[in-house]
Design an enzyme around this catalytic site. Structure first.
Site, PDB file in Angstrom:
ATOM      1  N   GLY A 247       0.841  -1.186   0.000  1.00 38.80           N
ATOM      2  CA  GLY A 247       0.000   0.000   0.000  1.00 38.80           C
ATOM      3  C   GLY A 247       0.877   1.238   0.000  1.00 38.80           C
TER       4      GLY A 247
ATOM      5  CD  GLN B  48       3.201   5.859   2.881  1.00 38.14           C
ATOM      6  OE1 GLN B  48       2.217   5.291   2.413  1.00 38.14           O
ATOM      7  NE2 GLN B  48       4.246   5.203   3.373  1.00 38.14           N
TER       8      GLN B  48
ATOM      9  CB  CYS C 215       5.256   2.348   7.570  1.00 34.07           C
ATOM     10  SG  CYS C 215       4.699   3.825   6.700  1.00 34.07           S
ATOM     11  CG  LEU C 216       6.627   1.235   1.568  1.00 33.82           C
ATOM     12  CD1 LEU C 216       6.050   1.494   0.177  1.00 33.82           C
ATOM     13  CD2 LEU C 216       7.720   0.192   1.515  1.00 33.82           C
TER      14      LEU C 216
ATOM     15  CG  HIS D 156      -0.538   0.855   7.302  1.00 28.67           C
ATOM     16  ND1 HIS D 156       0.331   0.546   8.321  1.00 28.67           N
ATOM     17  CD2 HIS D 156       0.167   1.629   6.444  1.00 28.67           C
ATOM     18  CE1 HIS D 156       1.501   1.116   8.086  1.00 28.67           C
ATOM     19  NE2 HIS D 156       1.429   1.773   6.948  1.00 28.67           N
ATOM     20  CD  GLU D 157      -0.864   2.300   2.770  1.00 32.14           C
ATOM     21  OE1 GLU D 157      -0.506   3.482   2.597  1.00 32.14           O
ATOM     22  OE2 GLU D 157      -0.066   1.421   3.131  1.00 32.14           O
TER      23      GLU D 157
ATOM     24  CG  HIS E 173       0.095   6.787   5.565  1.00 31.40           C
ATOM     25  ND1 HIS E 173       1.199   7.307   6.202  1.00 31.40           N
ATOM     26  CD2 HIS E 173       0.360   5.472   5.380  1.00 31.40           C
ATOM     27  CE1 HIS E 173       2.097   6.351   6.395  1.00 31.40           C
ATOM     28  NE2 HIS E 173       1.604   5.224   5.906  1.00 31.40           N
TER      29      HIS E 173
END
Length: 189
Positions: free
Chosen positions: A45, A50, A98-99, A140-141, A144
């Site tokens: 995701g 991000q 997380c990226l 999770h996304e 953000h």
């Protein structure tokens, strides 16, 4: 085009993102670039904040989890102007990463079921229910776009224990196999 991923500590990751209109400039290209960036970084995701855009947009592809949940085979979706309508079911832990926060993984508790209202990439409105890992990836996304990170779900003690690692990430003291933008690194160095 692969975009740099914004690292922990950048203020954009703590900002509540704005809804967008269908005429948002270069939206199709942004979505394509986000998928390319996500796949290159081996993520499931990626949210627009991000990649430096404070808008309510995220993409998911939970196909890597299809061995655990076969219904996730080809589970690839775009969420525009998403708003969670309901969270229900038992909270359950899962080791998330997380990226924007490379090399840190923590067990995070989330509800097992969600109902979410959103538009897809063709501006078709949906109100769908998701469960299990699909719900988790979406939550999770979605976080953000609400200015939250998975680390915000940690206990104060656990967060203190990883604070040095988090500070190092914002300074660029981390190895990531993808291009990142670090808030505490001055340009021209």
């Amino acid at each position: 085009m692969k975009l740099p991923i914004v690292a922990y500590g950048d203020p954009i990751l703590k900002r509540v993102a704005k809804d967008i209109e269908p005429a948002f400039p270069n939206l199709k290209e942004l979505i394509a670039d986000m998928y390319e960036t996500m796949y290159a970084a081996r993520g499931v995701g990626l949210a627009a904040p991000q990649v430096g855009q404070s808008i309510r947009l995220f993409v998911v592809d939970a196909t890597p989890f299809d061995e655990d949940e076969p219904e996730l085979k080809n589970f690839k979706k775009v969420f525009i102007n998403a708003h969670i309508v309901e969270e229900s079911g038992e909270e359950w832990p899962f080791n998330e990463g997380c990226l924007s926060i490379p090399d840190i993984r923590e067990d995070i508790y989330r509800n097992s079921n969600i109902r979410i209202s959103y538009y897809d990439e063709n501006w078709v409105h949906h109100e769908d229910s998701f469960k299990g890992l699909a719900a988790r990836v979406i939550q999770h996304e979605y976080d953000h776009t609400d200015g939250k990170l998975f680390t915000d779900h940690l206990s104060p003690l656990r967060k203190r224990l990883i604070q040095k690692k988090l500070n190092d990430i914002s300074k660029g003291i981390v190895k990531a196999e993808y291009k990142m933008k670090f808030p505490a690194v001055k340009k021209g160095r």
